[in-house]
Design a protein around this motif. Structure first.
Motif, PDB file in Angstrom:
ATOM      1  N   GLU A 195       0.853  -1.200   0.000  1.00  0.00           N
ATOM      2  CA  GLU A 195       0.000   0.000   0.000  1.00  0.00           C
ATOM      3  C   GLU A 195       0.886   1.246   0.000  1.00  0.00           C
ATOM      4  O   GLU A 195       1.306   1.722   1.047  1.00  0.00           O
ATOM      5  CB  GLU A 195      -0.919  -0.006   1.232  1.00  0.00           C
ATOM      6  CG  GLU A 195      -1.769  -1.257   1.397  1.00  0.00           C
ATOM      7  CD  GLU A 195      -2.996  -1.232   0.483  1.00  0.00           C
ATOM      8  OE1 GLU A 195      -3.206  -0.204  -0.202  1.00  0.00           O
ATOM      9  OE2 GLU A 195      -3.741  -2.221   0.461  1.00  0.00           O
ATOM     10  N   TRP A 196       1.187   1.768  -1.200  1.00  0.00           N
ATOM     11  CA  TRP A 196       2.061   2.931  -1.302  1.00  0.00           C
ATOM     12  C   TRP A 196       1.280   4.223  -1.082  1.00  0.00           C
ATOM     13  O   TRP A 196       0.252   4.444  -1.712  1.00  0.00           O
ATOM     14  CB  TRP A 196       2.725   2.970  -2.667  1.00  0.00           C
ATOM     15  CG  TRP A 196       3.749   1.891  -2.842  1.00  0.00           C
ATOM     16  CD1 TRP A 196       3.614   0.722  -3.542  1.00  0.00           C
ATOM     17  CD2 TRP A 196       5.066   1.871  -2.278  1.00  0.00           C
ATOM     18  NE1 TRP A 196       4.761  -0.022  -3.445  1.00  0.00           N
ATOM     19  CE2 TRP A 196       5.677   0.655  -2.686  1.00  0.00           C
ATOM     20  CE3 TRP A 196       5.787   2.751  -1.480  1.00  0.00           C
ATOM     21  CZ2 TRP A 196       6.976   0.315  -2.317  1.00  0.00           C
ATOM     22  CZ3 TRP A 196       7.075   2.406  -1.112  1.00  0.00           C
ATOM     23  CH2 TRP A 196       7.658   1.201  -1.527  1.00  0.00           C
ATOM     24  N   GLU A 197       1.776   5.053  -0.181  1.00  0.00           N
ATOM     25  CA  GLU A 197       1.133   6.329   0.141  1.00  0.00           C
ATOM     26  C   GLU A 197       2.157   7.460   0.048  1.00  0.00           C
ATOM     27  O   GLU A 197       3.344   7.267   0.320  1.00  0.00           O
ATOM     28  CB  GLU A 197       0.542   6.298   1.570  1.00  0.00           C
ATOM     29  CG  GLU A 197      -0.444   5.167   1.815  1.00  0.00           C
ATOM     30  CD  GLU A 197      -1.711   5.295   1.002  1.00  0.00           C
ATOM     31  OE1 GLU A 197      -2.049   6.430   0.621  1.00  0.00           O
ATOM     32  OE2 GLU A 197      -2.359   4.273   0.732  1.00  0.00           O
ATOM     33  N   GLU A 198       1.670   8.641  -0.325  1.00  0.00           N
ATOM     34  CA  GLU A 198       2.520   9.825  -0.366  1.00  0.00           C
ATOM     35  C   GLU A 198       2.579  10.469   1.018  1.00  0.00           C
ATOM     36  O   GLU A 198       1.581  10.509   1.741  1.00  0.00           O
ATOM     37  CB  GLU A 198       1.964  10.842  -1.373  1.00  0.00           C
ATOM     38  CG  GLU A 198       1.959  10.358  -2.814  1.00  0.00           C
ATOM     39  CD  GLU A 198       3.328  10.405  -3.462  1.00  0.00           C
ATOM     40  OE1 GLU A 198       4.228  11.055  -2.869  1.00  0.00           O
ATOM     41  OE2 GLU A 198       3.509   9.794  -4.528  1.00  0.00           O
ATOM     42  N   PHE A 199       3.753  10.980   1.390  1.00  0.00           N
ATOM     43  CA  PHE A 199       3.869  11.726   2.641  1.00  0.00           C
ATOM     44  C   PHE A 199       2.937  12.936   2.617  1.00  0.00           C
ATOM     45  O   PHE A 199       2.816  13.628   1.591  1.00  0.00           O
ATOM     46  CB  PHE A 199       5.289  12.267   2.822  1.00  0.00           C
ATOM     47  CG  PHE A 199       6.250  11.304   3.461  1.00  0.00           C
ATOM     48  CD1 PHE A 199       5.880  10.566   4.566  1.00  0.00           C
ATOM     49  CD2 PHE A 199       7.542  11.169   2.971  1.00  0.00           C
ATOM     50  CE1 PHE A 199       6.769   9.698   5.169  1.00  0.00           C
ATOM     51  CE2 PHE A 199       8.443  10.308   3.570  1.00  0.00           C
ATOM     52  CZ  PHE A 199       8.050   9.563   4.668  1.00  0.00           C
ATOM     53  N   SER A 200       2.274  13.209   3.727  1.00  0.00           N
ATOM     54  CA  SER A 200       1.612  14.506   3.874  1.00  0.00           C
ATOM     55  C   SER A 200       2.699  15.554   4.120  1.00  0.00           C
ATOM     56  O   SER A 200       3.874  15.214   4.342  1.00  0.00           O
ATOM     57  CB  SER A 200       0.645  14.472   5.058  1.00  0.00           C
ATOM     58  OG  SER A 200       1.368  14.370   6.281  1.00  0.00           O
ATOM     59  N   ALA A 201       2.334  16.816   4.093  1.00  0.00           N
ATOM     60  CA  ALA A 201       3.319  17.875   4.325  1.00  0.00           C
ATOM     61  C   ALA A 201       3.964  17.724   5.704  1.00  0.00           C
ATOM     62  O   ALA A 201       5.185  17.879   5.857  1.00  0.00           O
ATOM     63  CB  ALA A 201       2.661  19.248   4.191  1.00  0.00           C
TER      64      ALA A 201
END
Length: 423
Positions: A195-201
């Motif tokens: 499950e690849w997710e982008e970092f939040s700020a």
């Protein structure tokens, strides 16, 4: 097992012990040489770095580094930058955080190159204490003669072969019983999803800060820095909600207790655990029993080191790993708590991963190392009790990844590649 077999096993064990003794003596001799060589080598590296002008740092960063403020402050050589701390560099007038980090990362890169190429030369007519200590340390290896390499190779082969054969011979009946059961009863399917997710700020800021500080453990859990905005936690909530709709039980693993605390807070009521190292063994089993007995959907939180071995979690058919593990066997054993004899449903394994981060490096290493686990003893109890047999050095891996991330982020190199060279 008859008398002859026992005698053969004892003879093999004695030979194995002798082989390991040779290897241990050789390792001690090598360590003595390394200890004596280190100060001599460090001095030579320092002199070489002293001869390299600070302008070379600009070449390493492909022209992205501004050196004016460093040169004004009197930094004439790469050694001067290499030996100063990040904090001291940032205090210099005109040197910002980015310039300081890039300069230090470039200096370290040059230092590693020098360390690999510099050679030690000893003048027998001008002995000094450090080179004399090195000669004394080398004496043990020299006196062993030309047969040393052959003896070490033979001992290594014996150690590898007997190390694998002796445990197998000792537990052959147990292997046979286990393998018969494997044939008679097939395990349900195991479905693994990354499950690849982008970092939040906020996550990204925490990650950059952890890389800057050289904090490997903080890098690994930076994706949970802000519970409200964490992409990983958001995906975990979705997975748990899907499991609840289908009446499935979920077990969530993390190496970190503070991450499990955030998960518990995010999921709200009706969560069991966490099962952690701080919980007594009897209490852990009660938590598992309560989780198993709960009707329909339920969630159990587990610290992977504490719950990855010895507990049976066949009631769970959804496994969530909050971050990749440094030791491949940890993940195998955690998944095996649910995907084992007695499981009646297909088991879904979801790895929560952050793109362009330490997760990608760890996942690549995990996949390369995992095949060793099955090669050792399949899923036997023997393998579960010997996890370190196929594991890599935590500290060496952490240092390498931290340094590579510092260089990558300071120098503006592109995203982490999953196929990057393994340390």
């Amino acid at each position: 097992m008859g008398k002859r077999e026992r005698s053969l096993l004892a003879e093999g064990a004695g030979l194995h012990e002798a082989a390991r003794g040779v290897l241990a003596d050789h390792a001690r001799a090598l360590e003595a040489v390394r200890a004596a060589l280190a100060p001599v080598h460090a001095e030579l590296v320092g002199k070489e770095l002293e001869s390299i002008p600070v302008s070379r740092l600009k070449d390493v960063t492909e022209g992205r580094l501004r050196l004016g403020a460093l040169e004004t402050a009197g930094f004439a050589s790469v050694r001067a930058v290499y030996e100063v701390g990040r904090y001291e560099l940032r205090q210099l007038p005109g040197v910002g955080a980015q310039t300081a980090d890039r300069a230090l990362a470039a200096a370290r890169q040059l230092a590693r190159a020098v360390e690999e190429t510099v050679s030690v030369r000893m003048d027998v007519d001008r002995p000094e204490p450090r080179t004399t200590a090195l000669v004394i340390a080398l004496r043990t290896l020299v006196e062993a003669g030309p047969e040393l390499r052959r003896a070490v190779d033979a001992a290594t082969r014996l150690d590898e072969r007997l190390g694998a054969l002796l445990p197998a011979a000792s537990v052959a009946p147990a292997y046979l019983r286990r393998n018969q059961q494997d044939v008679l009863t097939e395990l349900p399917a195991l479905v693994e999803v990354d499950e690849w997710e982008e970092f939040s700020a906020a996550d990204r800021e925490a990650y950059l800060r952890a890389v800057e500080d050289g904090n490997f453990m903080a890098m690994r859990r930076a994706a949970y820095a802000d519970a409200e905005k964490s992409a990983k936690l958001g995906r975990l909530r979705e997975l748990v909600a899907e499991a609840a709709e289908n009446g499935l039980k979920v077990v969530v693993f993390s190496y970190f207790r503070d991450v499990l605390a955030l998960v518990r807070q995010a999921l709200g009521e009706g969560v069991f655990g966490p099962v952690s190292g701080a919980v007594p063994a009897a209490r852990r089993q009660r938590l598992v029993d309560d989780f198993t007995a709960a009707p329909g959907h339920a969630v159990l939180l587990c610290q992977i080191e504490a719950a990855g071995i010895g507990l049976n979690l066949q009631a769970a058919s959804v496994v969530v790993l909050c971050e990749p593990q440094v030791k491949p066997t940890m993940e195998h054993q955690a998944v095996a708590r649910a995907h084992r004899m007695g499981q009646v449903r297909p088991v879904q394994v979801h790895r929560l991963l952050a793109t362009d981060s330490v997760d990608q490096r760890l996942l690549h290493i995990l996949k390369n190392k995992s095949r060793l686990f099955d090669a050792y003893a399949r899923r036997s109890d023997t393998a579960e009790q010997s996890p370190d047999a196929v594991d890599i050095s935590d500290s060496a891996l952490a240092r390498r990844i931290v340094e590579e991330e510092q260089i990558r982020l300071a120098g503006g190199v592109g995203p982490v590649q999953g196929g990057a060279r393994e340390p």
